[in-house]
Design a protein around this motif. Structure first.
Motif, PDB file in Angstrom:
ATOM      1  N   LEU A 184     -32.375 -60.637 -52.557  1.00 36.06           N
ATOM      2  CA  LEU A 184     -33.812 -60.659 -52.840  1.00 36.06           C
ATOM      3  C   LEU A 184     -34.128 -61.529 -54.062  1.00 36.06           C
ATOM      4  O   LEU A 184     -35.078 -62.313 -54.046  1.00 36.06           O
ATOM      5  N   GLN A 185     -33.306 -61.392 -55.102  1.00 35.00           N
ATOM      6  CA  GLN A 185     -33.542 -62.168 -56.318  1.00 35.00           C
ATOM      7  C   GLN A 185     -33.392 -63.653 -56.055  1.00 35.00           C
ATOM      8  O   GLN A 185     -34.137 -64.481 -56.594  1.00 35.00           O
ATOM      9  N   ASP A 186     -32.425 -64.031 -55.203  1.00 32.75           N
ATOM     10  CA  ASP A 186     -32.269 -65.441 -54.852  1.00 32.75           C
ATOM     11  C   ASP A 186     -33.532 -65.994 -54.219  1.00 32.75           C
ATOM     12  O   ASP A 186     -33.918 -67.145 -54.455  1.00 32.75           O
ATOM     13  N   GLU A 217     -35.665 -69.086 -55.802  1.00 32.27           N
ATOM     14  CA  GLU A 217     -35.779 -70.347 -55.073  1.00 32.27           C
ATOM     15  C   GLU A 217     -37.200 -70.635 -54.603  1.00 32.27           C
ATOM     16  O   GLU A 217     -37.456 -71.673 -54.003  1.00 32.27           O
ATOM     17  N   CYS A 218     -38.126 -69.721 -54.886  1.00 33.79           N
ATOM     18  CA  CYS A 218     -39.519 -69.949 -54.507  1.00 33.79           C
ATOM     19  C   CYS A 218     -40.091 -71.093 -55.341  1.00 33.79           C
ATOM     20  O   CYS A 218     -40.069 -71.046 -56.574  1.00 33.79           O
ATOM     21  N   PRO A 219     -40.607 -72.132 -54.682  1.00 37.78           N
ATOM     22  CA  PRO A 219     -41.110 -73.297 -55.426  1.00 37.78           C
ATOM     23  C   PRO A 219     -42.506 -73.089 -56.012  1.00 37.78           C
ATOM     24  O   PRO A 219     -42.990 -73.935 -56.758  1.00 37.78           O
ATOM     25  N   LYS A 220     -43.127 -71.961 -55.696  1.00 34.15           N
ATOM     26  CA  LYS A 220     -44.477 -71.698 -56.179  1.00 34.15           C
ATOM     27  C   LYS A 220     -44.449 -71.089 -57.570  1.00 34.15           C
ATOM     28  O   LYS A 220     -43.397 -70.903 -58.174  1.00 34.15           O
ATOM     29  N   MET A 224     -35.011 -51.456 -54.002  1.00 33.28           N
ATOM     30  CA  MET A 224     -34.456 -52.539 -54.798  1.00 33.28           C
ATOM     31  C   MET A 224     -35.519 -53.498 -55.315  1.00 33.28           C
ATOM     32  O   MET A 224     -35.238 -54.341 -56.164  1.00 33.28           O
ATOM     33  N   GLY A 225     -36.770 -53.353 -54.806  1.00 32.65           N
ATOM     34  CA  GLY A 225     -37.836 -54.202 -55.302  1.00 32.65           C
ATOM     35  C   GLY A 225     -38.104 -53.991 -56.774  1.00 32.65           C
ATOM     36  O   GLY A 225     -38.517 -54.914 -57.480  1.00 32.65           O
ATOM     37  N   GLN A 226     -37.828 -52.767 -57.266  1.00 32.78           N
ATOM     38  CA  GLN A 226     -38.113 -52.467 -58.673  1.00 32.78           C
ATOM     39  C   GLN A 226     -37.183 -53.205 -59.631  1.00 32.78           C
ATOM     40  O   GLN A 226     -37.467 -53.317 -60.829  1.00 32.78           O
ATOM     41  N   TYR A 227     -36.061 -53.713 -59.132  1.00 36.57           N
ATOM     42  CA  TYR A 227     -35.087 -54.384 -59.993  1.00 36.57           C
ATOM     43  C   TYR A 227     -35.268 -55.908 -60.030  1.00 36.57           C
ATOM     44  O   TYR A 227     -34.524 -56.591 -60.727  1.00 36.57           O
ATOM     45  N   LEU A 228     -36.221 -56.425 -59.279  1.00 38.24           N
ATOM     46  CA  LEU A 228     -36.408 -57.871 -59.227  1.00 38.24           C
ATOM     47  C   LEU A 228     -37.077 -58.374 -60.501  1.00 38.24           C
ATOM     48  O   LEU A 228     -37.940 -57.716 -61.075  1.00 38.24           O
ATOM     49  N   ILE A 229     -36.650 -59.554 -60.935  1.00 40.17           N
ATOM     50  CA  ILE A 229     -37.161 -60.154 -62.161  1.00 40.17           C
ATOM     51  C   ILE A 229     -38.068 -61.328 -61.811  1.00 40.17           C
ATOM     52  O   ILE A 229     -37.666 -62.226 -61.073  1.00 40.17           O
ATOM     53  N   ALA A 278     -33.295 -64.193 -63.028  1.00 42.14           N
ATOM     54  CA  ALA A 278     -32.085 -63.441 -63.370  1.00 42.14           C
ATOM     55  C   ALA A 278     -30.903 -64.377 -63.578  1.00 42.14           C
ATOM     56  O   ALA A 278     -30.655 -65.266 -62.785  1.00 42.14           O
ATOM     57  N   HIS A 279     -30.193 -64.135 -64.670  1.00 41.76           N
ATOM     58  CA  HIS A 279     -29.023 -64.958 -64.937  1.00 41.76           C
ATOM     59  C   HIS A 279     -27.811 -64.386 -64.226  1.00 41.76           C
ATOM     60  O   HIS A 279     -27.581 -63.186 -64.228  1.00 41.76           O
ATOM     61  N   ARG A 280     -27.049 -65.230 -63.579  1.00 43.10           N
ATOM     62  CA  ARG A 280     -25.809 -64.812 -62.921  1.00 43.10           C
ATOM     63  C   ARG A 280     -24.644 -65.473 -63.642  1.00 43.10           C
ATOM     64  O   ARG A 280     -24.735 -66.611 -64.086  1.00 43.10           O
ATOM     65  N   ASN A 281     -23.566 -64.773 -63.746  1.00 45.19           N
ATOM     66  CA  ASN A 281     -22.396 -65.288 -64.435  1.00 45.19           C
ATOM     67  C   ASN A 281     -21.398 -65.874 -63.455  1.00 45.19           C
ATOM     68  O   ASN A 281     -21.012 -65.219 -62.481  1.00 45.19           O
ATOM     69  N   ALA A 282     -20.967 -67.098 -63.715  1.00 43.87           N
ATOM     70  CA  ALA A 282     -19.875 -67.688 -62.952  1.00 43.87           C
ATOM     71  C   ALA A 282     -18.563 -67.113 -63.471  1.00 43.87           C
ATOM     72  O   ALA A 282     -18.455 -66.747 -64.648  1.00 43.87           O
TER      73      ALA A 282
END
Length: 378
Positions: A143-145, A149-152, A181-186, A193-197
Motif C-alpha cells: 500500500l505504501q508503495d 509512486e503516485c505522481p499527484k 493497515m490504512g492507519q499505518y500509511l504515511i 516512508a523510508h525503507r532500508n536497503a
C-alpha cells in the motif's frame, strides 16, 4: 465358551468374576478417540454449542504467528456441533477477494456525496497495481508503495490513505481482514516512508549462508532480481528464458508489468538449481512445490536474517512497530547496487519497472562512500 481373562478357567454364562481366581471379567469402557489435528473442536456457549476449526495462520511484522479460525454456533446439542465440523470451512469469498473486488463491493454501500466519491474513485486509480492481489496477502509495504509512486500531490495521497482505511473498515467485520493497515500509511508533503536497503555485510552473510541457512538463497535472489515480494513469489519457471538467462515478470504498474530482468552471475547457480528439471510452476516455492504466501515468506525472511547473524531490530514508524529490514528491503538493495554500476538510467528504470528517474532515486540509498567517489573524481 467364555474363559477367564487371567487363569483361562471356564466361566459360567454371565459371570462377572472368575469363580477360580476371582478376577473381574468386565474391562473399563474405552474412551472415545479424540479428533486428529485440523479436524476442529466444539465447546458450549450458554445453552448452545459452537463448532470451530483452524483454517490457517498469519504472521505479523514481528514474525509472531496468529491462528485464523472459522466457526459456527447455535447448535442445540454437542452431537449436532460435532457433525457440523465435517462441513465447516472458510467462505469461498475469503479466498477469492482481491483489493479490487473489495472496492467494488464497498463503493455502492458508502454514503457520501458525489464529489467525495469522485475523489475516492480518482484515488483508487493509483492502487491499480495491486487490485488483483488477494486482499489478505496485501502488506502495508504494498500500500505504501502505491502512495509513494503516485505522481499527484499531497491531497490525492491523503485520499488514497482515507480510501484504504475505509476498505479495511468494510472488510474487517466481514472476516476479510484482521488489521486496518490504512492507519499505518504515511502521506506527508512528499515525505514518504523510508525503507532500508540491506548493507553489504548482510549480503555477504547471506551468500555465506546459502546451502546451510534455510531460504538464505531466496532472500539473496530477491536482492539481485529487484522484484517486489508479491512479484518475486509469482515468478514462474515457464517465464524464464534459459538462453538469455532472464525472467519476465512483474505486475504492479504498466511500466513494471512483464518486464525483463536478467540474472546476475552472483545468483545464476541458485537459479540453475531451482529450475533443474522444472518447466513450469513457481520458482521460489514452498516445500510442497506451491506458491507460498507473502506471510509465509516474510516469516522465513526474518528467520533467514536471524540465522545469518544479521541484526534486524524493530522500529517505530508512524505509530506502527515493524522490522528495520523487510522483504521490500531487497528491492531497495537492488536499486542501491545498481547506483554503483555504470549504465544508462533507461536500462536501470527498465529493470526496476519505473519510468521516472525520481522514483529510481526514491529506491536508492545514499552513502558517504558513494558520494565521495563522485566528489573525488571532480
Amino acid at each position: 465358551m467364555n474363559k477367564c481373562r487371567k487363569c483361562r478357567a471356564v466361566l459360567p454364562d454371565g459371570a462377572k468374576f472368575c469363580p477360580a481366581c476371582g478376577v473381574r471379567q468386565e474391562t473399563a469402557a474405552h474412551k472415545p478417540k479424540s479428533r486428529g489435528n485440523g479436524q476442529g473442536s466444539v465447546y458450549q456457549r450458554g445453552k448452545t454449542w459452537v463448532a470451530v476449526k483452524t483454517i490457517g495462520y498469519t504472521t505479523d511484522e514481528a514474525g509472531k504467528m496468529h491462528r485464523r479460525t472459522c466457526s459456527k454456533g447455535g447448535f442445540r446439542t454437542k452431537k449436532e456441533a460435532l457433525e457440523a465440523l465435517a462441513t465447516l470451512a472458510p467462505a469461498p469469498m475469503e479466498r477469492l477477494e482481491t483489493f479490487g473486488s473489495i472496492y467494488d463491493r464497498w463503493s455502492p454501500t458508502h454514503r457520501a456525496g458525489k464529489s467525495t466519491m469522485d475523489c475516492y474513485k480518482a484515488a483508487y486509480k493509483y492502487f491499480k497495481g495491486i487490485e488483483d492481489l488477494p486482499f489478505l496477502e496485501i502488506t502495508v509495504d504494498d500500500l505504501q508503495d502505491c502512495l509513494d509512486e503516485c505522481p499527484k500531490g499531497k491531497r490525492t495521497r491523503e485520499n488514497m490513505k482515507a480510501l484504504a482505511g475505509l476498505l479495511y473498515k468494510y472488510a474487517i467485520p466481514r472476516n476479510l481482514a484482521t488489521l486496518n493497515m490504512g492507519q499505518y500509511l504515511i502521506v506527508g508533503g512528499g515525505d514518504t516512508a523510508h525503507r532500508n536497503a540491506l548493507p553489504d555485510e548482510a549480503l555477504k552473510a547471506l551468500e555465506e549462508g546459502v546451502g546451510t541457512v534455510p531460504y538464505a538463497d531466496y532472500v539473496l535472489c530477491q536482492c539481485y532480481l529487484g522484484f517486489r515480494p508479491s512479484e518475486f513469489l509469482a515468478l514462474d519457471a515457464k517465464n524464464y528464458n534459459r538462453k538469455e538467462r532472464a525472467f519476465v515478470g512483474g505486475a504492479k504498474t504498466d511500466a513494471g508489468r512483464d518486464r525483463i530482468v536478467t540474472v546476475s552471475p552472483k545468483i545464476q547457480p541458485i537459479i540453475n538449481r531451482l529450475l533443474r528439471n522444472k518447466i513450469a510452476g513457481p520458482v521460489f516455492c514452498g516445500k510442497d512445490g506451491r506458491q507460498m504466501s507473502i506471510e509465509t515468506y516474510r516469516a522465513l525472511f526474518y528467520q533467514a536474517l536471524d540465522a545469518c547473524g544479521i541484526d534486524n531490530p524493530t522500529e517505530e514508524s508512524n505509530g506502527a512497530t515493524r522490522r528495520k529490514y523487510t522483504p521490500h528491503s531487497c528491492r531497495h538493495t537492488f536499486a542501491t547496487m545498481m547506483k554503483r554500476v555504470t549504465g544508462s538510467d533507461k536500462d536501470k528504470l527498465e529493470l526496476m519497472g519505473h519510468t521516472s528517474t525520481e522514483m529510481l532515486r526514491h529506491y536508492q540509498d545514499v552513502s558517504y562512500e558513494d558520494l565521495r567517489k563522485v566528489t573525488n573524481a571532480l
